[in-house]
Design an enzyme around this catalytic site. Structure first.
Site, short mmCIF file in Angstrom:
data_model
loop_
_atom_site.label_atom_id
_atom_site.label_comp_id
_atom_site.label_asym_id
_atom_site.label_seq_id
_atom_site.Cartn_x
_atom_site.Cartn_y
_atom_site.Cartn_z
N LYS A 272 0.87 -1.18 0.00
CA LYS A 272 0.00 0.00 0.00
C LYS A 272 0.90 1.22 0.00
CE LYS A 272 -4.52 0.67 0.01
NZ LYS A 272 -5.52 -0.13 -0.71
N ASP B 295 -6.83 4.23 -5.27
CA ASP B 295 -7.52 4.16 -3.99
C ASP B 295 -8.17 5.52 -3.80
OD1 ASP B 295 -7.68 4.18 -0.80
OD2 ASP B 295 -7.33 2.11 -1.38
#
Length: 446
Positions: free
Chosen positions: A126, A166
């Site tokens: 991430k 995202d």
């Protein structure tokens, strides 16, 4: 057992001070996985979970860029490469002012289990930045993305680390970053997912997370002899995941009552049909408007400033906004109103207290690492299509997504068996752990 769990959490907490989001994610997993580890000789004593909570690599870097007024701006960029036991690192990039190392480590840790559950060969990562694209011009966003990718490019690659979008990173941002990567590396590869359809993207990618959570909820309901058809549905959020969760719920016969944004929520007692949802999509995606404008178009609906929708009676709740948006007090309202199922569309939207209330009341509760895995699943399918230099049809991708979500449900079902029913939190955690743990054992201490 309680002593073992507490000792483990204390050790992790001592290494990760002032990282509450990360510790919340770890605590939720530890409660169910540690008892399983202790009961399995193959895992006990190997410190596998302790290795899982420690990122393989954390990259932090300065992002200096010049805005369209000529002023030099400075942001901070990150990439957390969490676990590569079953494949190259895979996970989104988030551009939002609240991005910090704790948030990204929590997301990366969740990604380990989510990616493993898809059955696709993807590790977990991430990343992102505290840059806020909201309200910025295309020029400013492009300049930031190019500067961000100039540093990130040296750490990623199609067989090493494949970021995706995202919060704050949509098709615009992915396009600018992909263009800069291509310019720097002089190669056209599937290094990012969420690309445009004309240059390597996959059909259904935008819809995947929202569709996937509804498919998972349908699987849970079918297990108890029910379906979404005819059920009232409360959705939070009005971004990509919320929009497509609402759309799929509508097409499957559900009656969607609410949607929200950071300012409040709208409640339409007549139900949000496809026409009304199209208005919301245009409002949020093109006009960059606020959800309160919905009542100007549909005055029979009501708008509730500064509130969340969890007091509205419903049979299905789908939190799709952000982490910790559904608190223990909200869970009590849902339980009191006889909600049947909760499916997390966002990452960790329910706090620790809410999850325990759902489990204790035997509500069908789908944790995000299982129910919102549709997005990364189709990202994995996009990677496969890029490798093949081939594109699958919308119908084929959607069918593959349905199969993946069904398989995830089945894995959670197998490992979540309890005397009083199915604990999907336990099932998701253990199923994901087993796949990654087996790969880590096979590869030795690395």
């Amino acid at each position: 057992m309680e002593t073992i769990i507490n000792n483990f959490l204390n050790e992790v907490a001592s290494r990760n001070r002032n990282q509450p989001e990360f510790m919340q994610a770890v605590s939720e997993v530890v409660e169910t996985v540690v008892p399983y580890i202790v009961s399995q000789k193959i895992y006990y004593g190997q410190n596998i979970l302790l290795r899982m909570v420690e990122p393989e690599r954390v990259i932090s870097f300065r992002v200096a860029w010049i805005d369209e007024t000529g002023e030099i701006r400075v942001n901070r960029g990150y990439r957390v490469e969490m676990n590569s036991a079953i494949g190259p690192y895979k996970g989104g990039l988030r551009f939002h002012p609240n991005v910090n190392l704790s948030v990204l480590k929590f997301l990366a840790f969740e990604q380990i289990f989510k990616n493993a559950l898809t059955t696709l060969p993807m590790g977990a990562g991430k990343g992102g930045s505290d840059f806020d694209p909201k309200g910025k011009s295309d020029i400013d966003v492009m300049r930031f993305c190019q500067s961000f990718m100039t540093e990130l490019a040296r750490h990623i690659g199609p067989n090493r680390d494949i970021p995706a979008g995202d919060i704050g990173v949509g098709s615009r941002e992915i396009g600018y970053m992909f263009g800069q990567y291509k310019r720097l590396r002089n190669e056209f590869t599937g290094v990012l997912t969420g690309k445009g359809l004309t240059w390597g993207g996959s059909l259904i990618r935008s819809e995947a997370t929202g569709y996937g959570v509804v498919y998972f909820i349908e699987n849970m309901l079918q297990h108890v002899g029910q379906t979404i058809e005819g059920k009232t549905v409360v959705v939070s959020g009005s971004g990509n995941v919320a929009q497509y969760a609402a759309e799929k719920a509508i097409t499957m016969g559900g009656k969607v009552l609410t949607m929200s944004d950071s300012s409040g929520f709208i409640h339409d007692q007549d139900g949000i049909n496809q026409e009304k949802l199209n208005y919301i999509m245009d409002l949020k995606n093109n006009q960059r408007g606020r959800i309160r404008q919905y009542i100007e178009q549909y005055p029979k609906a009501s708008y509730h400033e500064g509130q969340t929708p969890w007091k509205i009676p419903c049979q299905i709740a789908i939190p799709c906004a952000t982490q910790n948006e559904l608190l223990e007090k909200d869970a009590l309202h849902l339980i009191k109103n006889q909600c049947l199922a909760v499916g997390e569309g966002a990452n960790m939207p329910s706090d620790h207290g809410a999850i325990h209330q759902f489990l204790n009341s035997k509500i069908l509760f789908a944790p995000g690492k299982a129910s919102n895995a549709g997005g990364v699943a189709v990202s994995g399918l996009e990677m496969a299509q890029n490798s093949l230099r081939f594109s699958w049809s919308r119908e084929e991708v959607n069918e593959r997504l349905k199969v993946i979500m069904n398989d995830i449900h089945q894995s959670c079902f197998v490992y979540g068996q309890e005397d009083q029913g199915i604990n999907y939190v336990k099932g998701a955690n253990i199923a994901g752990f087993v796949k990654v743990a087996d790969a880590m054992l096979a590869q030795g201490v690395v």
